[in-house]
Design a protein around this motif. Structure first.
Motif, short mmCIF file in Angstrom:
data_model
loop_
_atom_site.label_atom_id
_atom_site.label_comp_id
_atom_site.label_asym_id
_atom_site.label_seq_id
_atom_site.Cartn_x
_atom_site.Cartn_y
_atom_site.Cartn_z
N UNK A 30 0.85 -1.19 0.00
CA UNK A 30 0.00 0.00 0.00
C UNK A 30 0.88 1.23 0.00
N UNK A 31 0.47 2.23 -0.75
CA UNK A 31 1.20 3.48 -0.80
C UNK A 31 0.24 4.61 -1.14
N UNK A 32 0.65 5.82 -0.83
CA UNK A 32 -0.17 7.00 -1.12
C UNK A 32 -0.03 7.33 -2.59
N UNK A 33 -1.14 7.26 -3.30
CA UNK A 33 -1.14 7.57 -4.74
C UNK A 33 -1.78 8.91 -5.00
N UNK A 34 -2.37 9.03 -6.18
CA UNK A 34 -3.01 10.27 -6.58
C UNK A 34 -4.48 10.32 -6.19
N UNK A 35 -4.90 9.48 -5.29
CA UNK A 35 -6.31 9.36 -4.94
C UNK A 35 -6.49 9.67 -3.46
N UNK A 36 -7.76 9.80 -3.06
CA UNK A 36 -8.05 10.02 -1.65
C UNK A 36 -7.69 8.78 -0.83
N UNK A 37 -7.80 7.61 -1.45
CA UNK A 37 -7.44 6.35 -0.79
C UNK A 37 -6.02 5.96 -1.16
N UNK A 38 -5.49 4.99 -0.45
CA UNK A 38 -4.14 4.49 -0.76
C UNK A 38 -4.23 3.47 -1.88
N UNK A 39 -3.23 3.45 -2.75
CA UNK A 39 -3.15 2.42 -3.78
C UNK A 39 -2.79 1.10 -3.11
N UNK A 40 -3.36 0.01 -3.63
CA UNK A 40 -3.10 -1.32 -3.08
C UNK A 40 -2.77 -2.26 -4.22
N UNK A 41 -1.73 -3.05 -4.06
CA UNK A 41 -1.36 -4.09 -5.02
C UNK A 41 -1.20 -5.40 -4.27
N UNK A 42 -1.66 -6.48 -4.87
CA UNK A 42 -1.50 -7.81 -4.29
C UNK A 42 -0.17 -8.39 -4.78
N UNK A 43 0.60 -8.95 -3.87
CA UNK A 43 1.86 -9.60 -4.21
C UNK A 43 1.56 -11.07 -4.50
N UNK A 44 1.37 -11.40 -5.76
CA UNK A 44 0.87 -12.71 -6.17
C UNK A 44 1.81 -13.85 -5.79
N UNK A 45 3.10 -13.68 -5.94
CA UNK A 45 4.05 -14.75 -5.59
C UNK A 45 4.03 -15.02 -4.09
#
Length: 140
Positions: free
Chosen positions: A70-85
């Motif tokens: 999770x990181x602060x992106x250009x949105x009001x919410x935080x960006x989230x990415x799933x670590x598939x491996x």
């Protein structure tokens, strides 16, 4: 990764069921060409059928375990990415309630020809069984 491949990877993972629900919600919000999403915790909780507090705790735990970023992106919410491996190799954590279920060690009772289980001790005698009297003396 295609959407159905994402969902399948989540469902085949060995993480706890409530976290799977959160991950399915996150994967559903991702587009085919973008493997991130930016949902609010409230939205994730509502879609997963969980309370906000549990959802926040699951997201924090998943981040600590390296299952999501999770990181602060250009949105009001935080960006989230799933670590598939990491998800493919993840195991469910131990119980937070202080233990796990004990392993079953006793074998099930043996069956007789009539299908009734054998027991070590005969059934306890009921009142009046020693004298042959019925429990209901008014019955003949």
């Amino acid at each position: 990764m295609k959407p159905q491949e994402r969902t399948r990877a989540i469902l085949l993972s060995k993480v706890e069921t409530s976290l799977r629900m959160v991950l399915v919600v996150l994967a559903d919000a991702m587009t085919e060409d973008r493997e991130t999403c930016w949902l609010k915790v409230e939205t994730i909780a509502e879609r997963a059928g969980l309370c906000e507090r549990q959802t926040r705790e699951l997201l924090n735990s998943a981040e600590e375990r390296g299952l999501i970023r999770r990181w602060k992106g250009d949105h009001a919410s935080r960006d989230i990415a799933i670590e598939w491996e990491a998800l493919a190799q993840a195991e469910a954590p131990g119980s937070s309630r202080g233990g796990s279920r004990p392993a079953k060690t006793a074998a099930p009772p043996a069956k007789t020809a009539g299908g009734v289980a054998k027991t070590a001790d005969p059934p306890a005698k009921t009142a009046g069984a020693e004298t042959g009297k019925d429990c209901h003396p008014d019955r003949q």
